[in-house]
Design an enzyme around this catalytic site. Structure first.
Site, PDB file in Angstrom:
ATOM      1  N   GLU A  11       0.812  -1.219   0.000  1.00 20.15           N
ATOM      2  CA  GLU A  11       0.000   0.000   0.000  1.00 20.15           C
ATOM      3  C   GLU A  11       0.848   1.273   0.000  1.00 20.15           C
ATOM      4  OE1 GLU A  11      -4.113  -1.627   2.040  1.00 20.15           O
ATOM      5  OE2 GLU A  11      -2.428  -1.249   3.358  1.00 20.15           O
ATOM      6  N   GLY A  77     -12.507  -4.009   1.344  1.00 16.22           N
ATOM      7  CA  GLY A  77     -13.566  -4.823   0.755  1.00 16.22           C
ATOM      8  C   GLY A  77     -14.831  -3.978   0.656  1.00 16.22           C
ATOM      9  N   MET A 171      -9.228  -3.412   8.092  1.00 16.39           N
ATOM     10  CA  MET A 171      -8.723  -3.928   9.366  1.00 16.39           C
ATOM     11  C   MET A 171      -7.892  -2.926  10.163  1.00 16.39           C
ATOM     12  SD  MET A 171      -7.751  -7.782   7.991  1.00 16.39           S
ATOM     13  CE  MET A 171      -7.314  -8.397   9.608  1.00 16.39           C
ATOM     14  N   GLU A 172      -7.885  -1.658   9.766  1.00 16.96           N
ATOM     15  CA  GLU A 172      -7.020  -0.689  10.466  1.00 16.96           C
ATOM     16  C   GLU A 172      -7.646   0.684  10.731  1.00 16.96           C
ATOM     17  OE1 GLU A 172      -6.012  -2.076   7.444  1.00 16.96           O
ATOM     18  OE2 GLU A 172      -4.797  -3.718   8.270  1.00 16.96           O
ATOM     19  N   ASP A 195     -11.813  -5.990  -3.369  1.00 11.60           N
ATOM     20  CA  ASP A 195     -12.632  -7.210  -3.361  1.00 11.60           C
ATOM     21  C   ASP A 195     -14.012  -6.841  -2.814  1.00 11.60           C
ATOM     22  OD1 ASP A 195     -10.690  -7.315  -0.772  1.00 11.60           O
ATOM     23  OD2 ASP A 195     -12.721  -7.895  -0.253  1.00 11.60           O
TER      24      ASP A 195
HETATM   25  O1  OS5 Z   1      -4.570  -4.969   5.923  1.00 12.71           O
HETATM   26  C1  OS5 Z   1      -5.573  -5.937   5.742  1.00 12.71           C
HETATM   27  C2  OS5 Z   1      -6.898  -5.231   5.593  1.00 12.71           C
HETATM   28  N1  OS5 Z   1      -6.847  -4.767   4.223  1.00 12.71           N
HETATM   29  C3  OS5 Z   1      -8.103  -4.220   3.704  1.00 12.71           C
HETATM   30  C4  OS5 Z   1      -9.077  -5.234   3.161  1.00 12.71           C
HETATM   31  C5  OS5 Z   1      -9.963  -6.005   3.907  1.00 12.71           C
HETATM   32  N2  OS5 Z   1     -10.150  -6.118   5.233  1.00 12.71           N
HETATM   33  C6  OS5 Z   1     -11.122  -6.972   5.669  1.00 12.71           C
HETATM   34  N3  OS5 Z   1     -11.883  -7.703   4.823  1.00 12.71           N
HETATM   35  C7  OS5 Z   1     -11.719  -7.589   3.483  1.00 12.71           C
HETATM   36  N4  OS5 Z   1     -12.503  -8.313   2.651  1.00 12.71           N
HETATM   37  C8  OS5 Z   1     -10.738  -6.712   2.986  1.00 12.71           C
HETATM   38  N5  OS5 Z   1     -10.323  -6.390   1.743  1.00 12.71           N
HETATM   39  C9  OS5 Z   1      -9.309  -5.495   1.842  1.00 12.71           C
HETATM   40  C10 OS5 Z   1      -6.168  -5.767   3.471  1.00 12.71           C
HETATM   41  C11 OS5 Z   1      -5.423  -6.655   4.428  1.00 12.71           C
HETATM   42  C12 OS5 Z   1      -6.071  -8.024   4.433  1.00 12.71           C
HETATM   43  S1  OS5 Z   1      -5.181  -9.264   5.231  1.00 12.71           S
HETATM   44  C13 OS5 Z   1      -4.139  -9.792   3.928  1.00 12.71           C
HETATM   45  C14 OS5 Z   1      -3.106 -10.805   4.342  1.00 12.71           C
HETATM   46  C15 OS5 Z   1      -2.258 -11.149   3.151  1.00 12.71           C
HETATM   47  C16 OS5 Z   1      -1.042 -11.940   3.470  1.00 12.71           C
HETATM   48  N6  OS5 Z   1      -0.906 -12.864   4.387  1.00 12.71           N
HETATM   49  N7  OS5 Z   1       0.311 -13.391   4.310  1.00 12.71           N
HETATM   50  N8  OS5 Z   1       0.930 -12.769   3.362  1.00 12.71           N
HETATM   51  C17 OS5 Z   1       0.147 -11.879   2.801  1.00 12.71           C
HETATM   52  C18 OS5 Z   1       2.330 -13.135   2.961  1.00 12.71           C
HETATM   53  C19 OS5 Z   1       3.311 -12.731   4.016  1.00 12.71           C
HETATM   54  C20 OS5 Z   1       3.766 -13.665   4.936  1.00 12.71           C
HETATM   55  C21 OS5 Z   1       4.687 -13.289   5.930  1.00 12.71           C
HETATM   56  C22 OS5 Z   1       5.171 -11.975   6.001  1.00 12.71           C
HETATM   57  C23 OS5 Z   1       4.719 -11.041   5.058  1.00 12.71           C
HETATM   58  C24 OS5 Z   1       3.802 -11.434   4.070  1.00 12.71           C
END
Ligand code: OS5
Length: 227
Positions: A11, A77, A171-172, A195
């Site tokens: 981001e 989302g 989520m923030e 999404d």
């Molecule tokens: O920051 C989180 C919230 N964001 C907005 C969002 C959201 N929130 C809730 N529900 C929805 N449907 C949403 N759509 C957009 C986005 C983000 C979501 S959590 C994403 C996790 C992705 C991830 N997990 N592991 N990795 C990426 C790889 C990784 C592994 C280790 C270290 C670093 C990266």
């Protein structure tokens, strides 16, 4: 000093690419990038995902780096059928959808001493509307609901949408809003839709994270230039 905050590296990467040159400071297991955009000094960071991380980073941006305004950029989302992938919205107010002491007769999202809905700064929102108008970009304001869950389920999505009249979920934002409100820092919260928060949201999120993050970041840069 103006703070630009995201939750995920993806981001803020477009912001750092647009800035080009910056200094890096490490603090509290995080990196803070300082630079100048036009006449404004900026500090850029990503907090890592969730309410605790974003509250911590917001507090550091204000108390250690002296941020006098905070602009959040990122993805969300959609809960609103008129908001599609790639569209942007700013929060008029934010609420924590997972805050629940209803056992004591309180409404969802309420804890004593804190308003259910945290309002964003009116003049930053007006600036956003001017920037959008000048660039011919469709921009709407709405309620953003925050919780420590990636919403990826039709029933959960409908519950959040109907309980809080919310337009987007992430989520923030709600925790950033609470910290800024309590530290008297005007804040702006922009999200581009990645999404639709129902079944399959995880697949769309992976596909559209970078493009939507880029749309949001570009807009926030234009706002900083206009400040
Ligand atoms: O920051 C989180 C919230 N964001 C907005 C969002 C959201 N929130 C809730 N529900 C929805 N449907 C949403 N759509 C957009 C986005 C983000 C979501 S959590 C994403 C996790 C992705 C991830 N997990 N592991 N990795 C990426 C790889 C990784 C592994 C280790 C270290 C670093 C990266």
């Amino acid at each position: 000093m103006i703070a630009i905050l995201g939750a995920m590296q993806e981001e803020i990467t477009p912001i750092l690419q647009m800035i080009g040159e910056y200094e890096t400071t490490e603090f509290a297991n995080n990196k803070f990038y300082t630079a100048k955009i036009g006449n404004n000094y900026v500090v850029v960071a990503y907090s890592k995902i969730g309410k605790v991380n974003s509250a911590l980073t917001t507090s550091i941006l204000v108390q250690k780096f002296g941020a006098k305004k905070l602009l959040f950029t990122g993805v969300a989302g959609s809960l609103n059928e008129n908001l599609h992938i790639g569209d942007i919205l700013y929060a008029t107010s934010l609420v924590q959808h997972d805050l629940d002491i209803t056992a004591f007769g309180h409404p969802h999202g309420f804890v004593p001493g804190i308003e259910i809905f945290s309002r964003t700064d009116q003049s930053l929102n007006e600036l956003a509307q001017k920037v959008a108008q000048k660039q011919g970009i469709k921009l709407i304001g709405g309620v953003i609901a925050t919780g420590d869950q990636f919403v990826c389920d039709k029933n959960k999505k409908e519950w959040i949408k109907n309980t809080f009249n919310a337009d987007a979920v992430e989520m923030e934002g709600g925790s950033v809003a609470q910290v800024c409100t309590q530290l008297n820092v005007p804040f702006f919260m922009l999200r581009a839709i990645s999404d639709e928060a129902g079944g399959g949201a995880d697949v769309d999120f992976d596909e559209f994270l970078n493009s939507s993050a880029n749309i949001s970041a570009k807009f926030v840069i234009e706002m900083v230039k206009a400040l």
